[in-house]
Design a protein around this motif. Structure first.
Motif, PDB file in Angstrom:
ATOM      1  N   MET A  41       0.826  -1.221   0.000  1.00  0.00           N
ATOM      2  CA  MET A  41       0.000   0.000   0.000  1.00  0.00           C
ATOM      3  C   MET A  41       0.853   1.262   0.000  1.00  0.00           C
ATOM      4  SD  MET A  41      -3.151  -0.272  -0.391  1.00  0.00           S
ATOM      5  CE  MET A  41      -3.802  -1.815  -0.996  1.00  0.00           C
ATOM      6  N   SER A  42       1.996   1.217   0.684  1.00  0.00           N
ATOM      7  CA  SER A  42       2.896   2.382   0.664  1.00  0.00           C
ATOM      8  C   SER A  42       3.367   2.643  -0.762  1.00  0.00           C
ATOM      9  CB  SER A  42       4.125   2.129   1.543  1.00  0.00           C
ATOM     10  OG  SER A  42       3.791   2.332   2.868  1.00  0.00           O
ATOM     11  N   CYS A 129      -9.975   3.619  -4.120  1.00  0.00           N
ATOM     12  CA  CYS A 129      -9.065   3.368  -2.983  1.00  0.00           C
ATOM     13  C   CYS A 129      -9.852   3.507  -1.675  1.00  0.00           C
ATOM     14  CB  CYS A 129      -7.914   4.372  -2.938  1.00  0.00           C
ATOM     15  SG  CYS A 129      -6.939   4.560  -4.444  1.00  0.00           S
ATOM     16  N   CYS A 132     -12.459   0.792  -0.910  1.00  0.00           N
ATOM     17  CA  CYS A 132     -11.888  -0.436  -0.346  1.00  0.00           C
ATOM     18  C   CYS A 132     -11.478  -0.220   1.111  1.00  0.00           C
ATOM     19  CB  CYS A 132     -10.705  -0.923  -1.168  1.00  0.00           C
ATOM     20  SG  CYS A 132     -10.304  -2.649  -0.848  1.00  0.00           S
ATOM     21  N   HIS A 133     -10.915   0.925   1.413  1.00  0.00           N
ATOM     22  CA  HIS A 133     -10.549   1.197   2.814  1.00  0.00           C
ATOM     23  C   HIS A 133     -11.792   1.195   3.689  1.00  0.00           C
ATOM     24  CE1 HIS A 133      -6.525   3.304   1.556  1.00  0.00           C
ATOM     25  NE2 HIS A 133      -6.520   1.993   1.364  1.00  0.00           N
ATOM     26  N   ASN A 141      -8.253   5.720   6.748  1.00  0.00           N
ATOM     27  CA  ASN A 141      -7.150   5.988   5.836  1.00  0.00           C
ATOM     28  C   ASN A 141      -7.727   6.580   4.542  1.00  0.00           C
ATOM     29  OD1 ASN A 141      -4.894   5.862   4.197  1.00  0.00           O
ATOM     30  ND2 ASN A 141      -4.205   3.948   5.093  1.00  0.00           N
TER      31      ASN A 141
HETATM   32  C1  HEC Z   1      -8.159  -4.388  -1.185  1.00  0.00           C
HETATM   33  C2  HEC Z   1      -8.684  -3.118  -0.819  1.00  0.00           C
HETATM   34  C3  HEC Z   1      -7.771  -1.927  -0.966  1.00  0.00           C
HETATM   35  C4  HEC Z   1      -7.607  -1.145  -2.083  1.00  0.00           C
HETATM   36  C5  HEC Z   1      -8.247  -1.334  -3.439  1.00  0.00           C
HETATM   37  C6  HEC Z   1      -6.707  -0.104  -1.688  1.00  0.00           C
HETATM   38  N1  HEC Z   1      -6.305  -0.246  -0.392  1.00  0.00           N
HETATM   39 FE1  HEC Z   1      -4.971   0.889   0.598  1.00  0.00          FE
HETATM   40  N2  HEC Z   1      -5.108  -0.307   2.224  1.00  0.00           N
HETATM   41  C7  HEC Z   1      -5.896  -1.440   2.318  1.00  0.00           C
HETATM   42  C8  HEC Z   1      -5.627  -2.109   3.570  1.00  0.00           C
HETATM   43  C9  HEC Z   1      -6.284  -3.397   4.053  1.00  0.00           C
HETATM   44  C10 HEC Z   1      -4.657  -1.326   4.241  1.00  0.00           C
HETATM   45  C11 HEC Z   1      -4.007  -1.622   5.591  1.00  0.00           C
HETATM   46  C12 HEC Z   1      -2.862  -2.590   5.329  1.00  0.00           C
HETATM   47  C13 HEC Z   1      -2.133  -3.023   6.538  1.00  0.00           C
HETATM   48  O1  HEC Z   1      -1.368  -2.196   7.069  1.00  0.00           O
HETATM   49  O2  HEC Z   1      -2.289  -4.182   6.926  1.00  0.00           O
HETATM   50  C14 HEC Z   1      -4.365  -0.203   3.359  1.00  0.00           C
HETATM   51  C15 HEC Z   1      -3.466   0.791   3.665  1.00  0.00           C
HETATM   52  C16 HEC Z   1      -3.178   1.851   2.857  1.00  0.00           C
HETATM   53  C17 HEC Z   1      -2.280   2.930   3.186  1.00  0.00           C
HETATM   54  C18 HEC Z   1      -1.541   3.094   4.499  1.00  0.00           C
HETATM   55  C19 HEC Z   1      -0.114   2.670   4.330  1.00  0.00           C
HETATM   56  C20 HEC Z   1       0.763   3.444   5.236  1.00  0.00           C
HETATM   57  O3  HEC Z   1       1.863   2.946   5.501  1.00  0.00           O
HETATM   58  O4  HEC Z   1       0.409   4.555   5.650  1.00  0.00           O
HETATM   59  C21 HEC Z   1      -2.239   3.793   2.130  1.00  0.00           C
HETATM   60  C22 HEC Z   1      -1.457   5.089   2.015  1.00  0.00           C
HETATM   61  C23 HEC Z   1      -3.108   3.235   1.120  1.00  0.00           C
HETATM   62  N3  HEC Z   1      -3.666   2.068   1.596  1.00  0.00           N
HETATM   63  C24 HEC Z   1      -3.292   3.817  -0.120  1.00  0.00           C
HETATM   64  C25 HEC Z   1      -4.095   3.269  -1.113  1.00  0.00           C
HETATM   65  C26 HEC Z   1      -4.266   3.875  -2.418  1.00  0.00           C
HETATM   66  C27 HEC Z   1      -3.610   5.146  -2.890  1.00  0.00           C
HETATM   67  C28 HEC Z   1      -5.123   3.046  -3.094  1.00  0.00           C
HETATM   68  C29 HEC Z   1      -5.672   3.214  -4.471  1.00  0.00           C
HETATM   69  C30 HEC Z   1      -4.781   3.542  -5.558  1.00  0.00           C
HETATM   70  C31 HEC Z   1      -5.471   1.945  -2.199  1.00  0.00           C
HETATM   71  N4  HEC Z   1      -4.832   2.125  -1.009  1.00  0.00           N
HETATM   72  C32 HEC Z   1      -6.319   0.923  -2.543  1.00  0.00           C
HETATM   73  C33 HEC Z   1      -6.797  -1.891   1.370  1.00  0.00           C
HETATM   74  C34 HEC Z   1      -6.930  -1.374   0.094  1.00  0.00           C
END
Ligand code: HEC
Length: 160
Positions: A41-42, A129, A132-133, A141
């Motif tokens: 995700m980062s 994004c 999903c969050h 987030n």
């Molecule tokens: C499957 C569903 C899903 C999608 C689609 C998704 N995320 Fe996430 N995201 C998560 C989950 C679950 C976490 C927490 C992960 C963990 O730390 O275990 C997360 C965490 C994050 C974080 C925190 C990481 C940090 O270190 O601060 C960021 C930033 C983030 N997502 C950005 C995005 C962006 C930008 C998109 C779209 C382009 C996106 N995510 C799409 C599920 C998703």
């Protein structure tokens, strides 16, 4: 301590050196590295920002590249983390429903070199994004359009 070097003692010494030395070494050498979902995700967050600045700079080759990287990150998320302890739905399904359509639309906008369509569908990607969050335990987030470019060591405008 002085051990009498009987056969059982020698065997025990050989076996223990194999276990602690050799076997441990090989396990470390061959253990595949699996990125955590938070790590993926980062990277996803970085690609999302770079995609925005490439699109705004109308650097379509870079935008296409960043979109592909974004997709690969989601493929890794689906492959390595098909389930998550705090998410009820399977991750691959969530990605498909929240991300696939808007990413396809961004791809079309990039191919058409159309900044208006790009901007519109980029916002839909961002909404995906957040969808999903929200569907998981990570609604706190919140992803937004980037406001300033953190990557001053890369060119985002069309190369001269
Ligand atoms: C499957 C569903 C899903 C999608 C689609 C998704 N995320 Fe996430 N995201 C998560 C989950 C679950 C976490 C927490 C992960 C963990 O730390 O275990 C997360 C965490 C994050 C974080 C925190 C990481 C940090 O270190 O601060 C960021 C930033 C983030 N997502 C950005 C995005 C962006 C930008 C998109 C779209 C382009 C996106 N995510 C799409 C599920 C998703």
């Amino acid at each position: 301590m002085k051990l009498p070097l009987t056969l059982p003692v020698i065997t025990a010494l050989v076996v223990s050196s194999l276990v602690t030395g050799c076997a441990g070494h090989h396990a470390a050498e061959h253990a595949p590295y699996t990125p955590g979902l938070g790590e993926i995700m980062s990277m996803t967050s970085t690609r999302h920002a770079k995609l925005w600045f490439a699109g705004q700079g109308q650097n379509w080759a870079l935008a296409e590249y960043e979109l592909e990287e974004l997709r690969e990150g989601f493929e890794d998320a689906a492959k390595y983390h098909p389930t998550h302890k705090e998410i009820t739905q399977p991750i691959p399904k969530l990605i498909a429903t929240t991300m696939d359509h808007s990413m396809d639309e961004v791809e079309k906008a990039i191919k058409a070199k159309n900044i208006l369509l790009f901007t519109q569908h980029f916002d839909a990607v961002t909404a995906g994004c957040n969808a999903c969050h929200q569907a998981s335990a990570f609604g706190f987030n919140i992803v937004t359009r980037p406001t300033s470019n953190a990557f001053s060591n890369q060119v985002f405008s069309t190369a001269p």
